[in-house]
Scaffold this motif. Structure first.
Motif, mmCIF file in Angstrom:
data_model
loop_
_atom_site.group_PDB
_atom_site.id
_atom_site.type_symbol
_atom_site.label_atom_id
_atom_site.label_comp_id
_atom_site.label_asym_id
_atom_site.label_seq_id
_atom_site.Cartn_x
_atom_site.Cartn_y
_atom_site.Cartn_z
ATOM 1 N N ALA A 359 -4.223 6.673 -0.674
ATOM 2 C CA ALA A 359 -5.044 5.699 0.058
ATOM 3 C C ALA A 359 -5.028 4.397 -0.738
ATOM 4 C CB ALA A 359 -6.463 6.224 0.223
ATOM 5 N N LEU A 360 -3.885 3.724 -0.690
ATOM 6 C CA LEU A 360 -3.654 2.537 -1.506
ATOM 7 C C LEU A 360 -3.107 1.395 -0.662
ATOM 8 C CD1 LEU A 360 -1.833 4.280 -4.491
ATOM 9 C CD2 LEU A 360 -4.029 3.118 -4.678
ATOM 10 N N PRO A 361 -3.415 0.138 -1.034
ATOM 11 C CA PRO A 361 -2.742 -1.002 -0.396
ATOM 12 C C PRO A 361 -1.231 -0.910 -0.641
ATOM 13 C CG PRO A 361 -4.624 -1.729 -1.700
ATOM 14 C CD PRO A 361 -4.405 -0.287 -2.033
ATOM 15 N N LYS A 367 3.733 0.138 -6.555
ATOM 16 C CA LYS A 367 3.677 0.277 -8.009
ATOM 17 C C LYS A 367 3.990 1.715 -8.434
ATOM 18 C CE LYS A 367 0.320 -1.836 -10.164
ATOM 19 N NZ LYS A 367 -1.024 -2.175 -10.703
ATOM 20 N N ILE A 368 3.461 2.681 -7.702
ATOM 21 C CA ILE A 368 3.729 4.088 -8.014
ATOM 22 C C ILE A 368 5.176 4.440 -7.686
ATOM 23 C CG2 ILE A 368 3.143 6.470 -7.415
ATOM 24 C CD1 ILE A 368 0.254 5.571 -7.045
ATOM 25 N N LYS A 369 5.669 3.941 -6.560
ATOM 26 C CA LYS A 369 7.061 4.205 -6.183
ATOM 27 C C LYS A 369 8.015 3.587 -7.198
ATOM 28 C CE LYS A 369 8.187 3.981 -1.828
ATOM 29 N NZ LYS A 369 8.368 3.509 -0.429
ATOM 30 N N THR A 402 -6.588 6.578 -5.240
ATOM 31 C CA THR A 402 -7.118 5.246 -4.910
ATOM 32 C C THR A 402 -6.902 4.236 -6.036
ATOM 33 O OG1 THR A 402 -9.298 5.911 -5.732
ATOM 34 C CG2 THR A 402 -8.877 6.194 -3.367
ATOM 35 N N ASP A 403 -6.363 4.696 -7.169
ATOM 36 C CA ASP A 403 -6.137 3.822 -8.324
ATOM 37 C C ASP A 403 -4.742 4.100 -8.874
ATOM 38 O OD1 ASP A 403 -6.007 2.706 -10.930
ATOM 39 O OD2 ASP A 403 -8.181 2.799 -11.144
#
Length: 458
Positions: A359-361, A367-369, A402-403
């Motif tokens: 649940a991220l913008p 950033k994670i990808k 979420t972070d």
């Protein structure tokens, strides 16, 4: 230490960015003229402001004095905080500059200059003076420079005025790489297709550096939408910064570097990795040939023809300028990262169950990808997917991500606690794979400090 002294130190640090750009007549340092033309304007504005302030103070009512004890307490806390930060920053940057000075082969007097200002040290970044020990690539560079090849054009072309990555950051990454062959890496030379050990890191001459900087700029511009399809322009630029950090860790941007385990070149490719990329290189070629930038079409035509592709069994295909490097190796690096992106999109980020856990913008998910893309360059795809899915199905079984930053720190811990069996052979390998992405971030920060501060991304 007085607060004014502390602020002066911060001013010196801020000056580094300007001083670095004024240390040579090379196009790398074109911003010096802009800095010098702005200075008089700033001085005039400051003088005008001072006159206005003086005039106002003569008629303005006197402010109610603040109690002395309260003023002293606030000033002391501010001074201690600023002083500590300034001293730590100065110490860190001076240590990096000592290392860079030694790496460049500067005189012992320069290396021993412990009290030199950050600005004056930063201003000394220049190309190497080649020696008989490290000039072994110069002849090949000169040959290419006068040829009709695209490599020759990259050497002849002045550095882009505003490339994606600041040239001084690439230069710093090159100097930070160990100057001599050792227990971890070797530098190689190629003759008649055969590789042999070189005595030292190649001389970072103007020809060599221009080739590296221009190659990374062109290939990155061509491939940014390839590895960041559908992402925002900001996310795509951050992808390139991450790739810059990864290459800095892997090779320090040196064409002819080889690890003791057999990985070679800019992207440190092994035989299995080359074999895997060759299987999907037609897709990369098609992408570049259909690119609106003619430069991308040219590199596809020159470096991705069937007879120009890397042979996994030939070391020189990965490290030799004569074989099209560093461009070929950089294309392979981005192709491998694209394959990693597709793998994690298919198995994690576009999987119905896994996708629902984020649940991220968009830019935070990017950033994670981005992290999984470059992290898996070291761990392997399965090597990162194991701890990634473990984290998502245990800690995030009943909650959502979420972070992004917190999640990546947790993934680092899970990579240590739940390594894939392929990476669990030794505690050293577990530590290496768990810390790889953090190592990239640390290297980027180190380079930023060594390159006089500020972001490496333009």
């Amino acid at each position: 230490m007085k607060l004014s002294t502390t602020l002066l130190k911060f001013s010196l640090l801020a000056t580094c960015g300007i001083m670095t750009m004024t240390s040579s007549n090379n196009p790398l340092f074109y911003k010096a003229e802009l800095a010098s033309t702005k200075a008089p304007v700033a001085s005039k504005k400051a003088a005008a402001s001072a006159k206005t302030t003086k005039a106002k103070s003569a008629t303005a009512p006197v402010a109610k004095p603040v109690p002395a004890a309260k003023t002293a307490k606030v000033s002391k806390e501010a001074e201690e905080s600023l002083s500590k930060a300034a001293i730590e920053k100065m110490s860190k940057v001076n240590k990096i500059n000592d290392l860079l000075a030694f790496s460049r082969g500067d005189t012992s007097e320069t290396v021993a200059c412990k009290n030199c200002s950050v600005a004056s040290e930063a201003a000394k970044i220049r190309f190497n003076q080649c020696s008989p020990k490290n000039d072994y690539m110069e002849e090949a560079l000169e040959r290419k420079k006068t040829s009709a090849s695209y490599i020759g054009a990259l050497i002849r072309t002045p550095i882009n005025k505003k490339p994606m990555i600041r040239p001084v950051c690439i230069e710093t990454a090159m100097y930070l790489q160990s100057a001599a062959s050792g227990p971890v890496v070797d530098y190689k030379t190629c003759s008649n297709g055969k590789a042999k050990n070189a005595p030292a890191r190649p001389c970072v001459s103007e020809n060599y550096f221009t080739l590296i900087s221009n190659s990374f700029e062109v290939v990155s511009q061509c491939m940014k939408t390839y590895i960041g399809e559908g992402e925002s322009a900001l996310a795509q630029k951050q992808n390139i910064l991450a790739v810059f950090g990864m290459i800095s860790v892997e090779s320090g941007f040196h064409v002819n570097i080889m690890s003791k385990t057999g990985a070679g070149g800019i992207g440190q490719f092994t035989q299995p990795a080359i074999h895997a990329v060759n299987k999907m290189l037609s897709e990369t070629e098609e992408f570049l040939l259909s690119h609106p930038d003619v430069r991308c079409q040219k590199i596809a035509n020159e470096f991705l023809k069937e007879d120009q592709r890397m042979d996994s069994k030939k070391t020189c295909d990965r490290i030799s300028i004569a074989e099209g490097n560093p461009v070929t190796n950089m294309i392979y690096t981005y192709a491998a990262l694209k394959e990693a992106t597709d793998y994690f999109d298919t198995t994690v980020f576009n999987d119905a169950k896994m996708k629902a856990k984020f649940a991220l913008p968009a830019d935070e998910l990017a950033k994670i990808k981005r992290a999984t893309m470059v992290w898996s360059h070291n761990t392997g795809y399965a090597g990162l997917k194991t701890p990634l899915t473990k984290l998502l199905t245990t800690k995030y079984a009943k909650k959502k991500v979420t972070d992004a930053d917190k999640f990546l720190e947790e993934l680092r811990e899970y990579a240590r606690l739940y390594p894939n069996k392929g990476n669990a052979g030794s505690s050293a390998r577990i530590k290496e794979t768990a810390n790889y992405y953090a190592k990239i971030q640390t290297k980027i920060d180190l380079i930023k400090d060594g390159a006089a501060g500020g972001s490496c991304l333009n």
